[in-house]
Design an enzyme around this catalytic site. Structure first.
Site, mmCIF file in Angstrom:
data_model
loop_
_atom_site.group_PDB
_atom_site.id
_atom_site.type_symbol
_atom_site.label_atom_id
_atom_site.label_comp_id
_atom_site.label_asym_id
_atom_site.label_seq_id
_atom_site.Cartn_x
_atom_site.Cartn_y
_atom_site.Cartn_z
ATOM 1 N N LYS A 39 -2.330 -24.305 -16.265
ATOM 2 C CA LYS A 39 -1.855 -24.063 -17.638
ATOM 3 C C LYS A 39 -0.634 -23.150 -17.601
ATOM 4 O O LYS A 39 0.346 -23.383 -18.320
ATOM 5 C CB LYS A 39 -2.975 -23.395 -18.446
ATOM 6 C CG LYS A 39 -2.535 -22.678 -19.700
ATOM 7 C CD LYS A 39 -3.700 -22.177 -20.508
ATOM 8 C CE LYS A 39 -4.066 -20.727 -20.328
ATOM 9 N NZ LYS A 39 -3.065 -19.742 -20.751
ATOM 10 N N ASN A 40 -0.712 -22.103 -16.758
ATOM 11 C CA ASN A 40 0.327 -21.081 -16.789
ATOM 12 C C ASN A 40 1.581 -21.451 -15.998
ATOM 13 O O ASN A 40 2.511 -20.660 -15.928
ATOM 14 C CB ASN A 40 -0.253 -19.731 -16.354
ATOM 15 C CG ASN A 40 -1.249 -19.222 -17.401
ATOM 16 O OD1 ASN A 40 -1.316 -19.747 -18.514
ATOM 17 N ND2 ASN A 40 -2.039 -18.228 -17.039
ATOM 18 N N CYS A 137 -4.537 -15.430 -27.030
ATOM 19 C CA CYS A 137 -5.881 -14.857 -27.067
ATOM 20 C C CYS A 137 -5.847 -13.433 -27.599
ATOM 21 O O CYS A 137 -4.893 -12.703 -27.369
ATOM 22 C CB CYS A 137 -6.482 -14.879 -25.661
ATOM 23 S SG CYS A 137 -6.973 -16.524 -25.142
ATOM 24 N N ASP A 327 -7.633 -12.768 -15.327
ATOM 25 C CA ASP A 327 -8.320 -13.983 -15.811
ATOM 26 C C ASP A 327 -9.545 -14.345 -14.966
ATOM 27 O O ASP A 327 -10.249 -15.283 -15.284
ATOM 28 C CB ASP A 327 -7.349 -15.166 -15.797
ATOM 29 C CG ASP A 327 -6.137 -14.887 -16.642
ATOM 30 O OD1 ASP A 327 -6.222 -15.080 -17.854
ATOM 31 O OD2 ASP A 327 -5.117 -14.435 -16.096
ATOM 32 N N VAL A 349 -4.844 -4.681 -16.755
ATOM 33 C CA VAL A 349 -3.700 -5.460 -17.253
ATOM 34 C C VAL A 349 -3.660 -5.483 -18.787
ATOM 35 O O VAL A 349 -2.600 -5.304 -19.384
ATOM 36 C CB VAL A 349 -3.724 -6.896 -16.672
ATOM 37 C CG1 VAL A 349 -2.543 -7.709 -17.200
ATOM 38 C CG2 VAL A 349 -3.701 -6.855 -15.146
HETATM 39 N N1 EPU Z 1 3.476 -6.478 -22.055
HETATM 40 C C1 EPU Z 1 4.176 -5.586 -22.842
HETATM 41 N N2 EPU Z 1 5.348 -6.019 -23.423
HETATM 42 C C2 EPU Z 1 5.816 -7.291 -23.234
HETATM 43 C C3 EPU Z 1 5.110 -8.197 -22.412
HETATM 44 C C4 EPU Z 1 3.919 -7.750 -21.829
HETATM 45 O O1 EPU Z 1 3.762 -4.447 -23.022
HETATM 46 O O2 EPU Z 1 6.897 -7.618 -23.796
HETATM 47 C C5 EPU Z 1 2.202 -6.037 -21.453
HETATM 48 C C6 EPU Z 1 1.014 -6.815 -22.032
HETATM 49 O O3 EPU Z 1 0.599 -6.292 -23.263
HETATM 50 C C7 EPU Z 1 -0.012 -6.678 -20.932
HETATM 51 C C8 EPU Z 1 0.844 -6.676 -19.670
HETATM 52 O O4 EPU Z 1 2.177 -6.361 -20.074
HETATM 53 O O5 EPU Z 1 -0.682 -5.451 -21.055
HETATM 54 C C9 EPU Z 1 0.854 -7.974 -18.902
HETATM 55 O O6 EPU Z 1 1.240 -9.048 -19.752
HETATM 56 P P1 EPU Z 1 2.011 -10.332 -19.199
HETATM 57 O O7 EPU Z 1 3.310 -10.421 -19.905
HETATM 58 O O8 EPU Z 1 1.995 -10.305 -17.712
HETATM 59 O O9 EPU Z 1 1.066 -11.504 -19.684
HETATM 60 P P2 EPU Z 1 1.472 -12.847 -20.422
HETATM 61 O O10 EPU Z 1 2.689 -13.430 -19.835
HETATM 62 O O11 EPU Z 1 1.413 -12.657 -21.901
HETATM 63 C C10 EPU Z 1 0.211 -14.420 -18.756
HETATM 64 C C11 EPU Z 1 -0.838 -15.457 -18.894
HETATM 65 C C12 EPU Z 1 -2.176 -14.806 -19.116
HETATM 66 C C13 EPU Z 1 -2.475 -13.878 -17.951
HETATM 67 C C14 EPU Z 1 -1.341 -12.864 -17.786
HETATM 68 C C15 EPU Z 1 -1.514 -11.980 -16.568
HETATM 69 C C16 EPU Z 1 0.349 -17.306 -19.855
HETATM 70 C C17 EPU Z 1 0.570 -18.169 -21.026
HETATM 71 N N3 EPU Z 1 -0.519 -16.331 -20.012
HETATM 72 O O12 EPU Z 1 0.230 -13.737 -20.002
HETATM 73 O O13 EPU Z 1 -3.130 -15.830 -19.147
HETATM 74 O O14 EPU Z 1 -3.680 -13.205 -18.189
HETATM 75 O O15 EPU Z 1 -0.096 -13.555 -17.656
HETATM 76 O O16 EPU Z 1 -1.527 -12.731 -15.411
HETATM 77 O O17 EPU Z 1 0.930 -17.521 -18.784
HETATM 78 C C18 EPU Z 1 -5.017 -16.949 -19.858
HETATM 79 O O18 EPU Z 1 -4.661 -17.863 -19.098
HETATM 80 O O19 EPU Z 1 -6.128 -16.919 -20.447
HETATM 81 C C19 EPU Z 1 -4.133 -15.846 -20.078
HETATM 82 C C20 EPU Z 1 -4.312 -14.934 -21.032
#
Ligand code: EPU
Length: 455
Positions: A39-40, A137, A327, A349
């Site tokens: 998915k990611n 989520c 995850d 995280v």
């Molecule tokens: N964060 C910030 N500011 C930002 C972006 C992120 O503070 O502008 C913080 C977030 O709040 C969090 C941390 O940084 O505390 C990490 O967030 P990250 O940006 O790495 O996560 P994401 O890109 O929103 C993706 C996956 C998630 C997975 C995380 C960590 C997708 C669509 N989602 O989220 O997957 O948990 O990376 O690996 O790629 C899932 O598959 O269920 C899922 C939630």
């Protein structure tokens, strides 16, 4: 109305809004499930197709609702999406990309966070973009400040509106930038990659996320003609090019789904072969799985998972790659309720990713969530205020309960808990699972789960 399982499973129909699963637990899950593209990665590679001048083909695309959301968003922007030359392949033709109306974008953005990644590609193609309020989520605040700060550094003009974010290039070409992320965010790293590849000049990204799905996105972009080098210490350098072409790419497998089924085998004392799972991307998971009393056999076409005697307590800290993924913890926690002793799962995280344990406590688990996290040894990224830790004391028999799915991974763990518990549980809100688990009900059936769909 209770729909007989066989009818609900026709053609891999996903759980629908309002569906409730009546799950009779207490028997081991045994059988085979196959995982497809991640998915990611798949959703991001789909967005990347916007950057090309020619047609792209993505293979092993999972049939999940997050993919459907991105497909719709591409279509409202004029990308023609069609089936490819094999099952699971999608073809994207971006030759007529155009601006979409706010109402259309808003209607299709759904509950996904992926729309934020459309910013760079749309700015390059159209000079402007509109991104509606983001879903995803409910696992914390999930801000987008890193994304917006990076986009501004590329020269984008960012305007926050009550309904979303409006961006424009102000008529100029975006330019390369020096960006240091405060945290190795997966999404912000992807944002920078998808924007820098066609910006004028060189971009240096420090403190980048280096998850395997990001490496696969880099591979996609390189196929398109991008120049991206991976330097030591989380530094990625991107030399912008004027034009990119389409790609033909097979997605990396979904290691989150693979880990979920592995933990399901562990929790229910069953045996599950996960077709398509690979060792390299799961090394850290496999270590913890083994320490918790799991046994696995790495085979050519997948990995076989089961217990190896009594389950043992473990101490795990979620982390950025190559650490233990956030995850992975939720289904593992269900298995740890059956381990002999005290386990600790420290979530570093997200600030709110242990809420799913409330339902497990309702089912008889002994889990205490500590709001401040643990003070232990050094780690890859500095400690943050938002951390939490769950202390799980086992073994505790689980009993049936009526529970509501909170989010994708938490929801999966609820289903596994219901399958571990004695008696009949009712699990509602299961449509969320179709965001990330392809043919979920069909797969549950394939591993011998005893359940009905109440529709
Ligand atoms: N964060 C910030 N500011 C930002 C972006 C992120 O503070 O502008 C913080 C977030 O709040 C969090 C941390 O940084 O505390 C990490 O967030 P990250 O940006 O790495 O996560 P994401 O890109 O929103 C993706 C996956 C998630 C997975 C995380 C960590 C997708 C669509 N989602 O989220 O997957 O948990 O990376 O690996 O790629 C899932 O598959 O269920 C899922 C939630």
């Amino acid at each position: 109305m209770t729909t007989p399982v066989r009818d609900a499973l026709a053609d891999g129909v996903p759980p629908l809004t309002g569906d409730v699963l009546a799950i009779r637990g207490g028997r081991p899950l045994r059988g085979r499930v196959d995982v497809k593209g991640a998915k990611n990665l798949a959703t991001k590679a789909m967005v990347a197709s916007l950057l090309g001048e020619t047609v792209s083909t993505l293979r092993d695309v999972p049939a999940i609702s997050d993919v459907a959301v991105v497909r719709s968003l591409l279509e409202v922007h004029g990308v023609r999406v069609s089936d490819g030359d094999e099952p699971g392949a999608l073809v994207f033709d971006p030759s007529d990309v155009e601006s979409a109306h706010f109402e259309e974008i808003d209607a299709h953005a759904g509950a996904s966070r992926i729309p934020i990644l459309f910013c760079g590609p749309l700015l390059h193609r159209l000079g402007q973009a509109f991104i509606p309020d983001l879903g995803g989520c409910r696992i914390g605040d999930r801000p987008i400040d890193f994304h917006l700060d990076a986009l501004r550094k590329f020269g984008a003009i960012v305007e926050k509106l009550p309904s979303g974010i409006r961006l424009s290039t102000g008529g100029a070409r975006l330019h390369g930038a020096n960006i240091h992320l405060p945290y190795p965010s997966v999404g912000a790293t992807e944002q920078v990659l998808l924007t820098a590849v066609r910006a004028e000049g060189t971009t240096e990204l420090r403190n980048a996320a280096i998850e395997p799905e990001i490496m696969d996105l880099i591979a996609v972009l390189q196929k398109m003609g991008a120049i991206i080098s991976y330097e030591p210490n989380r530094v990625i350098v991107i030399e912008g090019v004027e034009k990119l072409r389409g790609y033909d790419h097979r997605s990396i497998f979904d290691r989150n789904e693979a880990a979920s089924w592995a933990s399901a085998a562990l929790a229910t004392d069953g045996e599950i072969f996960v077709g398509g799972a690979k060792q390299q991307e799961m090394l850290t998971f496999l270590n913890v799985f083994r320490k918790a009393g799991g046994w696995f056999d790495i085979q050519e076409d997948g990995i076989l998972f089961r217990r190896d005697g009594e389950l043992k307590p473990v101490v795990v800290e979620t982390d950025v790659h190559p650490g233990f993924m956030t995850d992975w913890q939720q289904p593992l926690v269900v298995a740890l309720t059956q381990a002999n002793g005290r386990s600790v799962v420290h979530e570093t995280v997200y600030e709110n990713r242990l809420g799913f344990t409330d339902a497990l406590v309702k089912m008889g688990a002994d889990i205490v969530v500590h709001p401040r996290g643990l003070q232990d040894g050094p780690r890859r990224v500095p400690r943050r205020d938002l951390e939490q830790a769950a202390v799980i004391t086992g073994p505790t028999p689980l009993h049936a309960a009526d529970i509501v799915v909170p989010d994708l991974r938490g929801g999966y763990s609820h289903v596994i808990a219901a399958l571990t518990a004695e008696g009949e549980s009712r699990v509602s809100g299961v449509d969320i699972l179709s965001r990330g688990y392809e043919k979920f009900l069909t797969k549950l059936d394939a591993v011998g789960a005893d359940f009905d769909v109440i529709r």
